[in-house]
Design a protein around this motif. Structure first.
Motif, PDB file in Angstrom:
ATOM      1  N   PHE A   6      30.407  38.788  27.148  1.00 30.97           N
ATOM      2  CA  PHE A   6      29.491  38.336  28.195  1.00 30.97           C
ATOM      3  C   PHE A   6      29.521  39.319  29.362  1.00 30.97           C
ATOM      4  CE2 PHE A   6      29.275  33.418  27.565  1.00 30.97           C
ATOM      5  CZ  PHE A   6      28.840  33.613  26.266  1.00 30.97           C
ATOM      6  N   GLU A   7      28.351  39.536  29.951  1.00 27.76           N
ATOM      7  CA  GLU A   7      28.305  40.181  31.260  1.00 27.76           C
ATOM      8  C   GLU A   7      28.072  39.062  32.266  1.00 27.76           C
ATOM      9  OE1 GLU A   7      25.822  43.305  34.084  1.00 27.76           O
ATOM     10  OE2 GLU A   7      25.280  43.127  31.964  1.00 27.76           O
ATOM     11  N   VAL A   8      29.003  38.879  33.180  1.00 30.36           N
ATOM     12  CA  VAL A   8      28.932  37.760  34.114  1.00 30.36           C
ATOM     13  C   VAL A   8      29.125  38.240  35.552  1.00 30.36           C
ATOM     14  CG1 VAL A   8      29.787  36.079  32.422  1.00 30.36           C
ATOM     15  CG2 VAL A   8      31.417  37.314  33.868  1.00 30.36           C
ATOM     16  N   THR A   9      28.571  37.456  36.466  1.00 33.06           N
ATOM     17  CA  THR A   9      28.854  37.719  37.876  1.00 33.06           C
ATOM     18  C   THR A   9      30.290  37.298  38.176  1.00 33.06           C
ATOM     19  OG1 THR A   9      27.984  35.538  38.475  1.00 33.06           O
ATOM     20  CG2 THR A   9      26.453  37.386  38.578  1.00 33.06           C
ATOM     21  N   TYR A  40      43.458  32.204  30.611  1.00 29.00           N
ATOM     22  CA  TYR A  40      42.262  31.776  29.893  1.00 29.00           C
ATOM     23  C   TYR A  40      42.082  32.427  28.519  1.00 29.00           C
ATOM     24  CZ  TYR A  40      40.949  30.176  34.578  1.00 29.00           C
ATOM     25  OH  TYR A  40      40.920  29.564  35.801  1.00 29.00           O
ATOM     26  N   HIS A  41      42.934  33.408  28.183  1.00 28.08           N
ATOM     27  CA  HIS A  41      42.795  34.149  26.916  1.00 28.08           C
ATOM     28  C   HIS A  41      41.455  34.880  26.855  1.00 28.08           C
ATOM     29  CE1 HIS A  41      46.387  32.054  25.633  1.00 28.08           C
ATOM     30  NE2 HIS A  41      45.796  30.898  25.886  1.00 28.08           N
ATOM     31  N   VAL A  42      41.043  35.415  27.985  1.00 25.37           N
ATOM     32  CA  VAL A  42      39.811  36.193  28.109  1.00 25.37           C
ATOM     33  C   VAL A  42      40.169  37.610  28.532  1.00 25.37           C
ATOM     34  CG1 VAL A  42      37.725  36.500  29.497  1.00 25.37           C
ATOM     35  CG2 VAL A  42      38.321  34.226  28.626  1.00 25.37           C
ATOM     36  N   ASN A  43      39.573  38.594  27.883  1.00 26.05           N
ATOM     37  CA  ASN A  43      39.867  39.989  28.185  1.00 26.05           C
ATOM     38  C   ASN A  43      38.751  40.605  29.037  1.00 26.05           C
ATOM     39  OD1 ASN A  43      42.322  40.492  26.486  1.00 26.05           O
ATOM     40  ND2 ASN A  43      40.910  39.826  24.890  1.00 26.05           N
ATOM     41  N   ILE A  44      39.126  41.202  30.163  1.00 25.32           N
ATOM     42  CA  ILE A  44      38.165  41.952  30.977  1.00 25.32           C
ATOM     43  C   ILE A  44      38.072  43.358  30.394  1.00 25.32           C
ATOM     44  CG2 ILE A  44      37.641  42.873  33.262  1.00 25.32           C
ATOM     45  CD1 ILE A  44      39.135  40.509  34.462  1.00 25.32           C
ATOM     46  N   ASP A  74      29.770  43.592  44.546  1.00 25.60           N
ATOM     47  CA  ASP A  74      28.718  44.486  44.062  1.00 25.60           C
ATOM     48  C   ASP A  74      28.888  44.865  42.590  1.00 25.60           C
ATOM     49  OD1 ASP A  74      31.029  45.880  44.578  1.00 25.60           O
ATOM     50  OD2 ASP A  74      30.026  47.663  45.374  1.00 25.60           O
ATOM     51  N   LYS A  75      29.834  44.209  41.903  1.00 23.62           N
ATOM     52  CA  LYS A  75      30.084  44.524  40.505  1.00 23.62           C
ATOM     53  C   LYS A  75      29.929  43.283  39.634  1.00 23.62           C
ATOM     54  CE  LYS A  75      33.418  48.148  41.720  1.00 23.62           C
ATOM     55  NZ  LYS A  75      34.824  48.623  41.583  1.00 23.62           N
ATOM     56  N   THR A  76      29.738  43.523  38.345  1.00 27.49           N
ATOM     57  CA  THR A  76      29.755  42.437  37.364  1.00 27.49           C
ATOM     58  C   THR A  76      30.845  42.736  36.332  1.00 27.49           C
ATOM     59  OG1 THR A  76      28.062  43.535  35.995  1.00 27.49           O
ATOM     60  CG2 THR A  76      27.303  41.910  37.620  1.00 27.49           C
ATOM     61  N   LEU A  77      31.218  41.698  35.571  1.00 25.56           N
ATOM     62  CA  LEU A  77      32.294  41.827  34.599  1.00 25.56           C
ATOM     63  C   LEU A  77      31.758  41.804  33.176  1.00 25.56           C
ATOM     64  CD1 LEU A  77      34.907  39.261  35.969  1.00 25.56           C
ATOM     65  CD2 LEU A  77      35.108  41.752  36.047  1.00 25.56           C
ATOM     66  N   LEU A  78      32.339  42.607  32.304  1.00 24.54           N
ATOM     67  CA  LEU A  78      32.128  42.488  30.870  1.00 24.54           C
ATOM     68  C   LEU A  78      33.410  41.906  30.292  1.00 24.54           C
ATOM     69  CD1 LEU A  78      29.785  44.520  31.507  1.00 24.54           C
ATOM     70  CD2 LEU A  78      30.065  45.306  29.154  1.00 24.54           C
ATOM     71  N   VAL A  79      33.295  40.700  29.726  1.00 28.37           N
ATOM     72  CA  VAL A  79      34.479  39.990  29.257  1.00 28.37           C
ATOM     73  C   VAL A  79      34.329  39.625  27.783  1.00 28.37           C
ATOM     74  CG1 VAL A  79      35.115  39.081  31.514  1.00 28.37           C
ATOM     75  CG2 VAL A  79      33.481  37.821  30.120  1.00 28.37           C
ATOM     76  N   LEU A  80      35.447  39.637  27.087  1.00 26.05           N
ATOM     77  CA  LEU A  80      35.481  39.339  25.660  1.00 26.05           C
ATOM     78  C   LEU A  80      36.394  38.149  25.416  1.00 26.05           C
ATOM     79  CD1 LEU A  80      35.240  39.986  22.549  1.00 26.05           C
ATOM     80  CD2 LEU A  80      37.131  41.595  22.891  1.00 26.05           C
TER      81      LEU A  80
END
Length: 215
Positions: free
Chosen positions: A149-152, A171-175, A197-203
């Motif tokens: 996901f790309e999230v704010t 949360y067992h989520v990888n940035i 000013d950035k967004t996250l890509l998380v797996l």
């Protein structure tokens, strides 16, 4: 670069051919409709007008010489099935076929398709996930359980470091990366500070992502 045969130049087939061409692949396409073929010529390496359910026509194409064959026929499952079967019988290395229903997918897979795609269903799912939340800007489905996901960035994360948040542990989520003005920042360390000013890509797993970002 791959050599790819696209069978069917309806909307999905045409856009598939265009994207493949933009990626630098050699694209050969066939369709019964002369107008469709002529309209697609600017972004094709070659094109043929003909019946893909004809054994003689498929034989003339030399399908064993292509890295990939994509059957994009819509609205005529019988033709799609016959084309898929002929391609495989004529030595096609890898065949991807379009399906509109689960029962179609089963028959296609049993009769030569190496893989099946559902363009309408996949686009509908993307639209629902993308616009069903205020936080998601884009996403890539990896399988039934995992996605990128790309999230704010959540407001209560701003100004904190990745290490302070302990997202993976909690949360067992990888940035995977940060994105700013269209540019990817792939080097993410525990000291990386998250800013507005950035967004996250998380797996991660869907359930974990939903819990982590209140989706």
């Amino acid at each position: 670069m791959k050599s790819i045969l696209v069978v069917g130049l309806g909307r999905f087939g045409r856009h598939t051919a265009m994207q493949l061409n933009e990626m630098g692949h050699e694209v050969m396409a066939v369709d019964l409709n002369e107008t469709r073929v002529n309209e697609a010529l600017p972004y094709l390496t070659g094109a043929r007008i003909g019946d893909s359910t004809s054994e003689d026509f498929i034989d003339e194409l030399g399908v064993d010489g292509y890295d990939l064959c994509i059957v994009t026929i819509a609205g005529d499952f019988q033709s799609s099935l016959e084309t898929t079967l002929l391609l495989k019988e004529m030595g096609a290395r890898y065949v991807v076929a379009r399906a509109e229903r689960d029962v179609h997918a089963k028959f296609l897979l049993r009769n030569g398709a190496d893989e099946v795609v559902y363009p309408e269903r996949q686009m509908a799912r993307w639209t629902a996930v993308r616009y069903g939340s205020n936080h998601i800007l884009d996403y890539i489905e990896l399988d039934d359980d995992h996605a990128i996901f790309e999230v704010t960035i959540p407001k209560h994360w701003l100004g904190k470091t990745v290490g302070q948040l302990e997202v993976r542990k909690k949360y067992h989520v990888n940035i995977m990366a940060l994105k700013q003005n269209g540019r990817m920042e792939l080097t993410v360390t525990p000291d990386t500070v998250l800013t507005q000013d950035k967004t996250l890509l998380v797996l991660g797993e869907y359930k974990a992502l939903q819990k982590c970002f209140d989706l």
